[in-house]
Structure formats: structure tokens, C-alpha cells
Design a protein around this motif. Structure first.
Motif, mmCIF file in Angstrom:
data_model
loop_
_atom_site.group_PDB
_atom_site.id
_atom_site.type_symbol
_atom_site.label_atom_id
_atom_site.label_comp_id
_atom_site.label_asym_id
_atom_site.label_seq_id
_atom_site.Cartn_x
_atom_site.Cartn_y
_atom_site.Cartn_z
ATOM 1 N N ASP A 183 -30.702 68.646 18.926
ATOM 2 C CA ASP A 183 -31.183 67.571 18.038
ATOM 3 C C ASP A 183 -30.064 67.100 17.113
ATOM 4 O OD1 ASP A 183 -33.690 67.548 19.096
ATOM 5 O OD2 ASP A 183 -34.659 68.612 17.444
ATOM 6 N N GLU A 213 -37.464 65.214 28.049
ATOM 7 C CA GLU A 213 -37.801 65.680 26.692
ATOM 8 C C GLU A 213 -36.688 65.316 25.707
ATOM 9 O OE1 GLU A 213 -38.318 69.929 26.134
ATOM 10 O OE2 GLU A 213 -38.612 69.608 23.982
ATOM 11 N N LYS A 216 -36.459 61.566 25.107
ATOM 12 C CA LYS A 216 -37.519 61.099 24.202
ATOM 13 C C LYS A 216 -37.190 61.459 22.751
ATOM 14 C CE LYS A 216 -41.325 61.160 27.512
ATOM 15 N NZ LYS A 216 -42.365 62.022 28.084
ATOM 16 N N ARG A 217 -36.599 62.634 22.554
ATOM 17 C CA ARG A 217 -36.214 63.025 21.187
ATOM 18 C C ARG A 217 -35.152 62.069 20.663
ATOM 19 N NH1 ARG A 217 -38.048 68.688 20.909
ATOM 20 N NH2 ARG A 217 -36.926 69.178 19.002
ATOM 21 N N TYR A 218 -34.163 61.791 21.522
ATOM 22 C CA TYR A 218 -33.079 60.861 21.146
ATOM 23 C C TYR A 218 -33.678 59.506 20.761
ATOM 24 C CZ TYR A 218 -28.865 57.949 22.051
ATOM 25 O OH TYR A 218 -27.818 57.064 21.974
ATOM 26 N N ARG A 219 -34.612 59.034 21.563
ATOM 27 C CA ARG A 219 -35.270 57.743 21.300
ATOM 28 C C ARG A 219 -36.034 57.808 19.979
ATOM 29 N NH1 ARG A 219 -34.873 53.531 20.690
ATOM 30 N NH2 ARG A 219 -36.265 51.798 21.102
ATOM 31 N N SER A 220 -36.742 58.925 19.746
ATOM 32 C CA SER A 220 -37.547 59.039 18.525
ATOM 33 C C SER A 220 -36.678 59.105 17.267
ATOM 34 C CB SER A 220 -38.477 60.261 18.592
ATOM 35 O OG SER A 220 -37.715 61.448 18.406
ATOM 36 N N PHE A 221 -35.430 59.563 17.434
ATOM 37 C CA PHE A 221 -34.508 59.591 16.280
ATOM 38 C C PHE A 221 -33.865 58.216 16.054
ATOM 39 C CE2 PHE A 221 -33.529 64.232 17.685
ATOM 40 C CZ PHE A 221 -34.677 64.691 17.062
ATOM 41 N N CYS A 252 -39.361 56.757 29.134
ATOM 42 C CA CYS A 252 -39.091 57.422 27.850
ATOM 43 C C CYS A 252 -39.048 56.427 26.690
ATOM 44 C CB CYS A 252 -37.791 58.208 27.924
ATOM 45 S SG CYS A 252 -37.871 59.625 29.027
ATOM 46 N N GLY A 253 -39.384 55.167 26.967
ATOM 47 C CA GLY A 253 -39.498 54.196 25.877
ATOM 48 C C GLY A 253 -38.272 53.342 25.611
#
Ligand SMILES: [Zn+2]
Ligand SMILES: [Zn+2]
Length: 271
Positions: A183, A213, A216-221, A252-253
Motif C-alpha cells: 500500500d 486486489e 483495486k487498492r491502487y485505484r481506491s487511493f 477494477c474501475g
């Protein structure tokens, strides 16, 4: 939609026999709009590895192919610098003095007392579980430090160690304990405006590097900059997994991916 493969190799790399012209012809046949030659420029033992001449040879070939295939294929001059942390001054001088389109940063060898050899050659099967996790921790720490300190455009194959641990040695390695450091790496990339590579080279084996996974975390950040690379060492692998990678990014958005020219991100929107 344009298809760009920003991680390919040519016979300038010691582990690749493919002629630049054959990579280009294969790319055109596969319907790609462009490719980047990113040959191995090693930061560790750079004299023995002839890092300087690999870089110059690869750039020369990219220039030659770019003019030969002008109008039908964009050929970009890139390089994959690994172990930059081992010789930062030398590698930085090389990067500064080379008119590259795209600079990849990667970690193939880890600064660890366990085994500083290429992770492709480390005998993970001989490790205890503690040693395996220790080596993996050192790997992700080197990746993070590279992301924090080095000059590059794209961080390549973030989870490469899985290719060998899970792929070659069929060992289990749960990434959960490394997720805080992963992260942190993703957030560093975002704050430094560097891209994350979605590497498709093992998508049918151990999966994409990194996986959904982590994407998606990268995108959410807030991460947006993603490139796609197949690590083709052979003409037939020039488009391996690219369409699947695009689909994964959509799932993944993400609404686009990128390639680089003159070290500037070029957006390709999904249609
Ligand atoms: Zn690599
Ligand atoms: Zn590579």
C-alpha cells in the motif's frame, strides 16, 4: 482503441534472441499500435553486464525500427533498469544522458543476506517458511525504496517474486502480511506521479502482476497511471494477455491506461 505494449525485449538483452524487426512485424500482425523496447539495463555489476552498451544498442534499434515502421507501428525507446539502488549514481547518469521515451524500474535481485542472487535463481524450496517470508519482505522493501528514491516512469511487475515462489517452486506465499508495504508503495507512486505496470507475462500461470486486489487498492487511493507490459522475449508473445489486461483494468474501475513518449504519460481511454 490503441493497444500498446510498453515492456518488450530484444536481442540487446542477454536473455533474449529476438530480432527487433521480428518483434515489430509480430506487433503489426497482432494489431498493436506501439511497443517499447525495454532491454535489461542492470544496476548490479553494471560493467560485467555491459549495461551501457545494452542501453545504447537498444535505443539505436528503437530509432531504426521507428523510422522503418513509421505510419504502421510506433516504436519507443525504453529501458528496464533493475537494482537501481545498487548503483544509483551510475544509473541516474545513464538515464539523464539518454533521450528515452520510457524508463521502467524493477527489482530482480534483493539486498538480503539470505541469497542476493536473481530471484529467478533463488532456491525458495530449500527455505524454511520464515526464511521465505523474510526474503519476500526484503523484496518488497527494495521495491518500496526504489519507488521512493529512484528516477523512473513505471514500476514494473510489483509482485514478481510470486512468479518464482508460486510459479516455479509451487509454494504458498500469502501477501496479506506485506500489504502495508505494498500500500505504501502504491501511495508513493501516486504522490510521485509514477505509473504502475500491469504485467501480463504470467496471467495464465500465477495471474497478473499485480493482481486485481492490488489494482483495486491502487485505484481506491486515487491511482490512474497504469501501463501494460507483456515482457515479450519472443515475437509470438508480443500481445500476450494485453486484451485480458485491458478487461481487468475495466473490471477494477479504470477508464484508461497509458504509454509513455518522451517520458510523458499518454492516455488511452477505454471505448
Ligand atoms: Zn523484469
Ligand atoms: Zn523485462
Amino acid at each position: 482503441m490503441k493497444l500498446f505494449n510498453t515492456h518488450t525485449h530484444t536481442n540487446n538483452s542477454v536473455d533474449c534472441k529476438a530480432l527487433p524487426i521480428d518483434m515489430c512485424k509480430s506487433a503489426i500482425n497482432a494489431g498493436l499500435s506501439g511497443i517499447a523496447f525495454c532491454d535489461h539495463c542492470h544496476g548490479g555489476n553494471y560493467i560485467t553486464h555491459r549495461t551501457y552498451s545494452v542501453l545504447k544498442g537498444s535505443m539505436q534499434d528503437a530509432k531504426l525500427m521507428a523510422s522503418q515502421f513509421e505510419g504502421s507501428l510506433e516504436v519507443l525507446a525504453g529501458a528496464e533498469f533493475d537494482e537501481i539502488l545498487w548503483s544509483p549514481e551510475y544509473i541516474n547518469r545513464l538515464i539523464e544522458s539518454s533521450p528515452l521515451d520510457i524508463v521502467l524500474a524493477s527489482v530482480h535481485r534483493v539486498r538480503t543476506n539470505l541469497d542476493p542472487n536473481y530471484i529467478s535463481r533463488v532456491n525458495f524450496s530449500a527455505y524454511t517458511n520464515t526464511q521465505l517470508r523474510e526474503h519476500a519482505k526484503s523484496y518488497f522493501e527494495d521495491v518500496l525504496e526504489t519507488a521512493e528514491k529512484c528516477d523512473f516512469d513505471v514500476l514494473s511487475h510489483l509482485t514478481l517474486i510470486l512468479r518464482y515462489v508460486r510459479g516455479s517452486h509451487k509454494l504458498d506465499l500469502d501477501l496479506a502480511e506485506f500489504m502495508p508495504i505494498i500500500d505504501k508503495t502504491l501511495k508513493v507512486l501516486i504522490s510521485r506521479e509514477k505509473a504502475l505496470e500491469l504485467n501480463s507475462s504470467e496471467f495464465e500461470n500465477i495471474g497478473f502482476m499485480p493482481d486485481a486486489e492490488i489494482l483495486k487498492r491502487y485505484r481506491s487511493f486515487g491511482g490512474e497511471l497504469v501501463t501494460i507490459g507483456t515482457v515479450a522475449h519472443k515475437p509470438k508473445r508480443i500481445d500476450y494477455g494485453i486484451c485480458e489486461a485491458v478487461q481487468l483494468l475495466k473490471d477494477c474501475g479504470f477508464d484508461s491506461y497509458y504509454y509513455y513518449k518522451n517520458r510523458q504519460p499518454q492516455k488511452i481511454s477505454f471505448e
